[in-house]
Motif scaffolding. Structure first.
Motif, short mmCIF file in Angstrom:
data_model
loop_
_atom_site.label_atom_id
_atom_site.label_comp_id
_atom_site.label_asym_id
_atom_site.label_seq_id
_atom_site.Cartn_x
_atom_site.Cartn_y
_atom_site.Cartn_z
N GLY A 189 0.88 -1.40 0.19
CA GLY A 189 0.06 -0.05 -0.07
C GLY A 189 0.75 1.08 -0.09
O GLY A 189 0.61 2.12 -0.77
N ASN A 190 1.90 1.40 0.58
CA ASN A 190 2.77 2.43 0.80
C ASN A 190 3.56 2.66 -0.57
O ASN A 190 3.36 3.67 -0.87
CB ASN A 190 3.91 2.16 1.85
N MET A 191 4.01 1.55 -1.25
CA MET A 191 4.41 1.56 -2.51
C MET A 191 3.70 2.38 -3.69
O MET A 191 3.89 3.06 -4.26
CB MET A 191 4.94 0.15 -2.97
N GLY A 192 2.15 1.79 -3.45
CA GLY A 192 1.26 2.22 -4.40
C GLY A 192 1.00 3.65 -4.18
O GLY A 192 0.92 4.45 -5.13
N THR A 193 0.84 3.96 -2.93
CA THR A 193 0.63 5.61 -2.40
C THR A 193 1.65 6.28 -3.23
O THR A 193 1.39 7.62 -3.36
CB THR A 193 0.27 5.70 -1.31
N ILE A 194 2.92 5.83 -3.03
CA ILE A 194 4.24 6.79 -3.41
C ILE A 194 4.06 6.95 -4.79
O ILE A 194 4.20 8.07 -5.33
CB ILE A 194 5.59 6.09 -2.97
N ILE A 195 3.65 5.92 -5.47
CA ILE A 195 3.44 6.10 -6.87
C ILE A 195 2.63 7.07 -7.40
O ILE A 195 2.86 7.84 -8.31
CB ILE A 195 3.34 4.61 -7.58
N ARG A 196 1.38 6.87 -6.83
CA ARG A 196 0.41 8.00 -7.15
C ARG A 196 0.89 9.36 -6.75
O ARG A 196 0.49 10.31 -7.58
CB ARG A 196 -0.97 7.46 -6.31
N THR A 197 1.39 9.53 -5.57
CA THR A 197 1.79 10.89 -5.24
C THR A 197 2.84 11.52 -6.44
O THR A 197 2.88 12.60 -6.59
CB THR A 197 2.33 10.76 -3.73
N ALA A 198 3.80 10.46 -6.55
CA ALA A 198 4.87 11.04 -7.41
C ALA A 198 4.24 11.43 -8.76
O ALA A 198 4.51 12.58 -9.20
CB ALA A 198 5.89 9.49 -7.65
N ASP A 199 3.00 10.84 -9.24
CA ASP A 199 2.58 11.01 -10.53
C ASP A 199 1.72 12.51 -10.60
O ASP A 199 1.80 13.27 -11.32
CB ASP A 199 1.56 9.89 -10.76
N TRP A 200 1.33 12.82 -9.07
CA TRP A 200 0.83 14.15 -8.92
C TRP A 200 1.66 15.12 -9.22
O TRP A 200 1.40 16.23 -9.79
CB TRP A 200 -0.07 13.99 -7.60
N PHE A 201 2.82 15.03 -8.64
CA PHE A 201 3.72 16.09 -8.60
C PHE A 201 4.69 15.94 -9.97
O PHE A 201 5.67 16.69 -10.01
CB PHE A 201 4.59 15.87 -7.41
N GLY A 202 4.23 14.99 -10.74
CA GLY A 202 5.04 15.06 -12.20
C GLY A 202 6.30 14.44 -11.98
O GLY A 202 7.04 14.66 -13.03
#
Lengths: 261, 261
Positions: free
Chosen positions: B129-142
Motif C-alpha cells: 500500500g505504501n508503494m502504491g501510494t508513493i507512485i500515485r503521489t509521485a505522479d501528482w507532482f510530475g
C-alpha cells in the motif's frame, strides 16, 4: 500513574470465554457494548501506558514480562502462549503483547480551545488505515485535535489504532455533528478541494481548521457550504487525485512550515 | 493503439482452469512465471488502456461492456458473472472489471535521463500500500521515475497496482542494484533521515534523487554511505516517525513548491 507492581497474575491458559470475549472486540458492535478496544505491540503500548487512557488488561508472551513498566495494580496481567495470542490478536503477525483499553467518553472540544492553533476536521473519512495515518501525522506536526463527522470511521477500530503507532494516546479525536459544531468555532475554515487557492500561496496566519473529505466523495455539501477558504495542492503531473492521508500530511507540513519559519 | 473493435468474445462461463490461472496471479511466483499482473476497476483500467502497457485479457460484468473503449483486436474479452468475478478478483469488493496485463521488462533508466528533474529512490520499502501510494503521489507532482532496490516490494503486487489508482501506467518503476547504480547518477542524492537539514531550508535547485528507506529499518548502511545530503521533515509534536509514504509526499510537495514558485 501509581507506581505499584501489578499484583494480579494469571499464569494459566486463557479460558474459551476469555478468548471469545477478546475476539468479539475485533468488531465495532462489541467494542461499543463493552467500552474496550485493542492495542498491540510493546512500543505502541508504552505510549498508552504513559497517557490518560485506562488500561484494563494485558496479554503477553513470557519473554515480554520483563519489558513491562511498573503498572497500576488494577490492571490484569495474563501470560499467554503463541497459540492463544494468535487467536486474540487482530494482526497477521502478532507482536507479543496485546492490551484491552477503556474507550474514553466522546468529549466535544470547547471551540475556544481550537483558537491560536490548527486542527484537522475529517468529514466522512472511511478507511481505517488512512484515519490512523492522519492521526500519526497530526501528532508529528503537533496538531492536538481532530474533529470528526459522525460518519467518519471509528477511531478505536484495531486497524486505525494500530496505524497511529501510539499517536492516538496523544491526539484528541472527537466525533460531532459538523454542521452544528463548525459554525460555533471562530477560526478560518479551510478545506482541501480541487478548485481552491494554492496551499503554497495561502496566508495561513496563526489558526484554522482544515477539512478533509471522504476518499471517494470528498467533502459533503453541507460542510462545503460552511468553508470559508478553499485550498488546493497544486498538481504538476497527471494523477487524478491524492490519497486523503497524503493530502492531510502535505497541508499539515505547509502549515507547520509557515508557523515555524 | 489500433482502433479496431475487439473481435473475440467469449460469452460462456470461465473454465475451472481459467479461474485457477487468474487466481494463481494473485501470487508473485506465478506473476513472474507468466509475466502477467492484475488490474481492476474501470477508472484505473482506462489509464492502462491509453498507456504503453499491453493488455492481454479483460473480464467484465455485462453492464460494463458498453463502457469499454475501442481496443486492439488481440485483447481477449470475457463476459463473467458476479460469482466468477468474485473468484478471480483480488479485492474484497470487486469493481466489475478486471484485466490481465503484461509485466514489462525491467529497464534500467539511463542516468542521463535523471538529470534536470527529481526522482524517488526506494531502498527496501516493504508495504504494498505504501508503494502504491508513493507512485500515485509521485505522479501528482510530475515525478517520472522511481528507482527501487531489488528488495523493495514488487510493484505488480495487486495491492500496489491498485493503490496507484492508475498512476502506475505513467510513472516508470525500475529495480536496480542501488550501490552499483547510484554512483553513476550525477545529481545530488538526498535522503530522508532523522539527523538531516530541514527540508524547508534545503537549497533544492533543479535536480536530485530522494531516497526513502524501509518502514522499520530506514535506509540501508550501503546506501546511506552514498547519500550527499541528509534531509529531515521538522517535527513539532511527539510522534516518533512518519509513515514512509507520508514522508515521500511531504518532500515531493516541498520540491514541487520550490521548482514552480
Amino acid at each position: 500513574m501509581q507506581e505499584i507492581v501489578a499484583s494480579f497474575y494469571d499464569l494459566g491458559m486463557l479460558s474459551k470465554s476469555q478468548i471469545g470475549f477478546i475476539k468479539s472486540l475485533h468488531q465495532k458492535k462489541y467494542r461499543k457494548e463493552n467500552g474496550l478496544f485493542i492495542v498491540e505491540g510493546m512500543k505502541t503500548l508504552m505510549e498508552f501506558f504513559s497517557s490518560k487512557y485506562q488500561i484494563q488488561s494485558i496479554y503477553y508472551l513470557p519473554q515480554y514480562q520483563s519489558l513491562l513498566p511498573k503498572l497500576p495494580s488494577n490492571i490484569k496481567l495474563f501470560e499467554v502462549n503463541n497459540a492463544e495470542l494468535e487467536k486474540i490478536s487482530t494482526l497477521q503477525a502478532p507482536q507479543g503483547i496485546l492490551a484491552l483499553i477503556a474507550i474514553p467518553a466522546n468529549e466535544e472540544v470547547d471551540p475556544e480551545n481550537l483558537k491560536h492553533s490548527f486542527s484537522l476536521v475529517l468529514d466522512g473519512v472511511q478507511d481505517p488505515g488512512n484515519m490512523g495515518t492522519i492521526i500519526r501525522t497530526a501528532d508529528w506536526f503537533g496538531f492536538k485535535h481532530i474533529i470528526c463527522s459522525a460518519n467518519t470511521v471509528e477511531v478505536f477500530n484495531p486497524k486505525t489504532a494500530q496505524a497511529t503507532m501510539g499517536s492516538l494516546a496523544r491526539v484528541q479525536v472527537s466525533y460531532v455533528n459538523l454542521t452544528e459544531y463548525l459554525p460555533r468555532v471562530n477560526v478560518p475554515l479551510y478545506a482541501a478541494m480541487l478548485d481552491g487557492e494554492s496551499i503554497f500561496k495561502v496566508n495561513w496566519q496563526q489558526e484554522g481548521l482544515i477539512v478533509l473529505g471522504n476518499e471517494g466523495k470528498g467533502i459533503s455539501d453541507e460542510v462545503a457550504e460552511l468553508v470559508t477558504r478553499r485550498i488546493t495542492i497544486p498538481r504538476v503531473g497527471a494523477a487524478e487525485s491524492l490519497n486523503v492521508s497524503i493530502s492531510a500530511a502535505i497541508i499539515c507540513a505547509e502549515v507547520s512550515r509557515n508557523l515555524y519559519k
